[in-house]
Motif scaffolding. Structure first.
Motif, PDB file in Angstrom:
ATOM      1  N   ASP A  49       0.838  -1.198   0.000  1.00 21.45           N
ATOM      2  CA  ASP A  49       0.000   0.000   0.000  1.00 21.45           C
ATOM      3  C   ASP A  49       0.874   1.250   0.000  1.00 21.45           C
ATOM      4  O   ASP A  49       2.107   1.164  -0.059  1.00 21.45           O
ATOM      5  CB  ASP A  49      -0.982  -0.007   1.177  1.00 21.45           C
ATOM      6  CG  ASP A  49      -0.308   0.091   2.538  1.00 21.45           C
ATOM      7  OD1 ASP A  49       0.913   0.352   2.617  1.00 21.45           O
ATOM      8  OD2 ASP A  49      -1.007  -0.091   3.546  1.00 21.45           O
ATOM      9  N   LYS A  56      -1.890  -5.085  -0.201  1.00 22.10           N
ATOM     10  CA  LYS A  56      -3.249  -5.142  -0.710  1.00 22.10           C
ATOM     11  C   LYS A  56      -3.271  -6.231  -1.767  1.00 22.10           C
ATOM     12  O   LYS A  56      -2.229  -6.561  -2.342  1.00 22.10           O
ATOM     13  CB  LYS A  56      -3.658  -3.829  -1.371  1.00 22.10           C
ATOM     14  CG  LYS A  56      -3.821  -2.677  -0.432  1.00 22.10           C
ATOM     15  CD  LYS A  56      -4.331  -1.466  -1.181  1.00 22.10           C
ATOM     16  CE  LYS A  56      -4.652  -0.355  -0.205  1.00 22.10           C
ATOM     17  NZ  LYS A  56      -5.432   0.710  -0.843  1.00 22.10           N
ATOM     18  N   ASN A  75      -7.874  -5.102   1.475  1.00 21.85           N
ATOM     19  CA  ASN A  75      -6.846  -4.427   2.282  1.00 21.85           C
ATOM     20  C   ASN A  75      -6.291  -5.375   3.347  1.00 21.85           C
ATOM     21  O   ASN A  75      -6.863  -6.435   3.609  1.00 21.85           O
ATOM     22  CB  ASN A  75      -7.443  -3.191   2.944  1.00 21.85           C
ATOM     23  CG  ASN A  75      -7.900  -2.187   1.917  1.00 21.85           C
ATOM     24  OD1 ASN A  75      -7.112  -1.729   1.104  1.00 21.85           O
ATOM     25  ND2 ASN A  75      -9.177  -1.844   1.960  1.00 21.85           N
TER      26      ASN A  75
END
Length: 83
Positions: A49, A56, A75
């Protein structure tokens, strides 16, 4: 994306990644379809990320190395966006 390859396992056509394969490199991991060396069709891509601390995962459609069409981004905390 920086493609400093660590490992590729998969099919080749005329010395280019084509067909199903897996690419592991410093910034992430991709498993899915390739056409002429690019992410194309269905695949799963895990990447860091914006903070660089968490990963992710995107599962869905790719066109010329870009996430496109329908897909799901998950996520690190398991929250997700699908569309």
């Amino acid at each position: 994306m920086d493609y400093n390859k660590i490992k590729y396992t998969g099919e080749f056509i005329e010395d280019e990644k084509s067909g199903h394969g897996e690419l592991i490199y410093k910034e992430g991991h991709y498993i899915g379809n390739f056409v002429r060396g690019e992410f194309q069709g269905k695949g799963e891509y895990s990447f860091k990320d914006a903070t660089g601390e968490h990963y992710k995962k995107y599962a869905g459609d790719f066109e010329r190395n870009k996430m496109t069409g329908f897909g799901k981004i998950t996520n690190a905390d398991s929250s997700y966006y699908e569309g």
